[in-house]
Every structure is written in C-alpha cells, then in structure tokens.
Write an enzyme that holds these catalytic residues in place. Structure first.
Site, PDB file in Angstrom:
ATOM      1  N   ARG A 141      -9.370   0.813   9.146  1.00 27.42           N
ATOM      2  CA  ARG A 141      -8.963  -1.240   9.624  1.00 27.42           C
ATOM      3  C   ARG A 141     -10.100  -1.389  10.194  1.00 27.42           C
ATOM      4  O   ARG A 141      -9.810  -2.953  10.486  1.00 27.42           O
ATOM      5  CB  ARG A 141      -7.609  -1.018  10.975  1.00 27.42           C
ATOM      6  CG  ARG A 141      -7.019  -1.549  10.087  1.00 27.42           C
ATOM      7  CD  ARG A 141      -5.324  -0.743  10.957  1.00 27.42           C
ATOM      8  NE  ARG A 141      -4.004  -1.632  10.827  1.00 27.42           N
ATOM      9  CZ  ARG A 141      -3.217  -1.331   9.611  1.00 27.42           C
ATOM     10  NH1 ARG A 141      -3.393  -0.279   9.191  1.00 27.42           N
ATOM     11  NH2 ARG A 141      -2.208  -2.031   9.619  1.00 27.42           N
TER      12      ARG A 141
ATOM     13  N   ARG B 171      11.503  -1.044  11.776  1.00 32.43           N
ATOM     14  CA  ARG B 171       9.896  -0.781  12.187  1.00 32.43           C
ATOM     15  C   ARG B 171      10.424  -1.462  13.776  1.00 32.43           C
ATOM     16  O   ARG B 171      10.396  -3.090  13.123  1.00 32.43           O
ATOM     17  CB  ARG B 171       9.556  -1.272  11.148  1.00 32.43           C
ATOM     18  CG  ARG B 171       8.935   0.282  10.393  1.00 32.43           C
ATOM     19  CD  ARG B 171       7.578  -0.338  10.056  1.00 32.43           C
ATOM     20  NE  ARG B 171       6.515  -0.553  10.348  1.00 32.43           N
ATOM     21  CZ  ARG B 171       5.475  -0.280   9.687  1.00 32.43           C
ATOM     22  NH1 ARG B 171       5.615  -0.400   8.532  1.00 32.43           N
ATOM     23  NH2 ARG B 171       4.783  -1.209   9.641  1.00 32.43           N
TER      24      ARG B 171
ATOM     25  N   LYS C  58       0.976  -1.183  -0.297  1.00 31.72           N
ATOM     26  CA  LYS C  58      -0.300   0.189   0.426  1.00 31.72           C
ATOM     27  C   LYS C  58       0.846   1.418  -0.099  1.00 31.72           C
ATOM     28  O   LYS C  58       0.661   2.007  -1.137  1.00 31.72           O
ATOM     29  CB  LYS C  58      -1.079   0.226   1.174  1.00 31.72           C
ATOM     30  CG  LYS C  58      -2.377  -1.425   1.762  1.00 31.72           C
ATOM     31  CD  LYS C  58      -3.105  -1.006   2.356  1.00 31.72           C
ATOM     32  CE  LYS C  58      -2.191  -1.168   3.371  1.00 31.72           C
ATOM     33  NZ  LYS C  58      -1.728  -2.412   4.072  1.00 31.72           N
TER      34      LYS C  58
ATOM     35  N   ARG D 269       0.104  -9.338  13.259  1.00 34.88           N
ATOM     36  CA  ARG D 269      -0.731  -8.039  12.357  1.00 34.88           C
ATOM     37  C   ARG D 269      -1.334  -8.823  11.493  1.00 34.88           C
ATOM     38  O   ARG D 269      -3.013  -8.219  11.202  1.00 34.88           O
ATOM     39  CB  ARG D 269       0.838  -7.436  11.667  1.00 34.88           C
ATOM     40  CG  ARG D 269       1.006  -6.384  12.748  1.00 34.88           C
ATOM     41  CD  ARG D 269       2.423  -5.909  12.254  1.00 34.88           C
ATOM     42  NE  ARG D 269       2.487  -5.137  10.254  1.00 34.88           N
ATOM     43  CZ  ARG D 269       3.771  -5.204  10.837  1.00 34.88           C
ATOM     44  NH1 ARG D 269       4.994  -5.922  10.647  1.00 34.88           N
ATOM     45  NH2 ARG D 269       3.862  -4.965   9.316  1.00 34.88           N
TER      46      ARG D 269
ATOM     47  N   ARG E  41      11.271  -6.808   3.661  1.00 31.96           N
ATOM     48  CA  ARG E  41      11.713  -5.093   4.407  1.00 31.96           C
ATOM     49  C   ARG E  41      12.085  -4.840   5.395  1.00 31.96           C
ATOM     50  O   ARG E  41      13.404  -4.027   5.305  1.00 31.96           O
ATOM     51  CB  ARG E  41       9.976  -5.026   4.548  1.00 31.96           C
ATOM     52  CG  ARG E  41       9.932  -3.297   5.224  1.00 31.96           C
ATOM     53  CD  ARG E  41       8.962  -2.714   4.489  1.00 31.96           C
ATOM     54  NE  ARG E  41       7.822  -3.032   5.940  1.00 31.96           N
ATOM     55  CZ  ARG E  41       6.590  -3.057   5.949  1.00 31.96           C
ATOM     56  NH1 ARG E  41       5.484  -2.110   4.665  1.00 31.96           N
ATOM     57  NH2 ARG E  41       5.972  -3.909   6.821  1.00 31.96           N
TER      58      ARG E  41
END
Ligand code: ADP
Length: 189
Positions: free
Chosen positions: A88, A135, A13, A146, A127
């Site tokens: 969400r 992160r 996204k 998640r 990532r």
C-alpha cells in the site's frame, strides 16, 4: 501464479480475491483481514493497529511488512498467492520485491481495479448498511479519509508497477462477473 490485487477501498478487491482463491486454489493474503483478526484477538499488533484503522489511517510499514513476509513463507503460499491490500506504500512494495527476489520468486500481474471516487463512497456505505459484522471504519468520514490515504500513499505505486511492466488495469465499475471475467482474461485459465 503470484498476484497483487490493487485498488482503492471499496473497489471490490476482497470479492474478486475470493473467486480467484476458489478457482486458482491459491490463498488470499489480506493485510486488512489479518489486522482485523489481531484487533479482535487483542494482540500487541492489534492494539497498535486498531486506533489507526478506525481513524482511516495506514498502519506503519514495519508492522505490515513483517506479517506479509512471514505469511509468504508458509506452505500453502508456495504454489502462488493473491495479495489483497498490500503493498500500500512504496516502501512496502520495495520490501516485497526484496523478499520475493531473495526467495527466487516474483509477481506475475498487478490487477488494478479502477473505480471512480463517487462510486467508492456509495459502495463502502452500502456494505456498512448490509454487513452483519460492522467494520469500525465503514462510515462516511472515515471512508473519505481512507480514500485520501489511498490517493496520497497508495496510488503512486501504480507508476512503480507500470515501470516493472506488471500493471493490468481493469474496469471495476461493471458487475462482479464482468470484473471477474476481465481478470481471468489477464491471468489465464
Ligand atoms: P479497505 O481497502 O477497504 O480500506 P482493508 O481491509 O484493506 O480495507 O484495510 C483496512 C485498514 O487496515 C486500512 O485502512 C489500514 O488502516 C489497515 N491496513 C490494511 N492493509 C494495510 C497495509 N498494507 N499498510 C498499512 N495499513 C494497512
């Protein structure tokens, strides 16, 4: 153009939102980015959100809804916006609908990036390995949590958007340019 970019963690996204920002000249509104900035700045919001984010859980609706409703009032969002990571939950979507309706605005398209679970985990860990700024939630255990939160609380929103006639499903497994081309075919330009 008022858009929602929808999809599970790791669907791409953020990457697609940045390209849309450049080409459509409308801002990306990412609740994840706003919350991470609040954590970094040590604000009251950040103190409440930080531990939940690090655990892979959602932040309470009342915290994120207020942020987005205020952000949508700003001057740069009047020509359009790209919501990334919001709504969400069903209550978030309902609150967004109400806020937009009150302002005489509405969403044109919900772009849903469709990516299977096994690919998501690989991407999130990839990532994490590449990123300079790590992160707190990009590790395997949290990535699974998640995705579980997405399945339980966020995926049901698809039915909500489909009922509204807004859901546009895009194959998110092809390369970045391929995904972007499919998005532009939907939004035009
Ligand atoms: P990703 O989609 O890759 O998980 P985000 O940057 O969108 O990453 O979100 C990171 C974290 O921020 C989420 O796991 C959650 O804790 C919190 N968050 C972001 N947006 C929302 C939202 N709309 N509602 C509740 N929590 C949110």
């Amino acid at each position: 153009m008022n858009l929602i970019l929808f999809g599970p963690p790791g669907a791409g996204k953020g990457t697609q939102a940045q390209r849309l920002v450049q080409d459509l000249k409308i801002p990306q509104i990412s609740t994840g980015d706003i919350l991470r900035a609040a954590v970094k700045a040590g604000t009251e919001l950040g103190k409440r959100a930080g531990p939940l984010m690090a655990a892979g859980q959602l932040v309470p609706d009342e915290l994120v809804v207020g942020i987005v409703v205020e952000r949508l009032k700003e001057a740069d969002a009047q020509r359009g916006f790209i919501l990334d990571g919001f709504p969400r939950t069903v209550p978030q979507a309902t609150a967004l609908d109400a806020a937009l309706a009150a302002a005489g605005r509405k969403i044109q398209h919900v772009i849903s990036l469709e990516v299977p679970e096994a690919v998501l985990i690989q991407r999130i860990l990839g990532r994490a390995a590449q990123s300079a700024e790590k992160r707190a939630d990009d590790n395997e255990a949290t990535a699974h949590r998640r995705i579980a939160a997405y399945r339980a609380e966020t995926e049901p929103l698809k039915a909500h958007f489909a009922t509204q006639g807004l859901l546009r499903k895009i194959d998110g497994t092809v390369d970045v340019d391929g995904v972007y081309g499919a998005i532009r075919a939907v939004v035009g330009g």
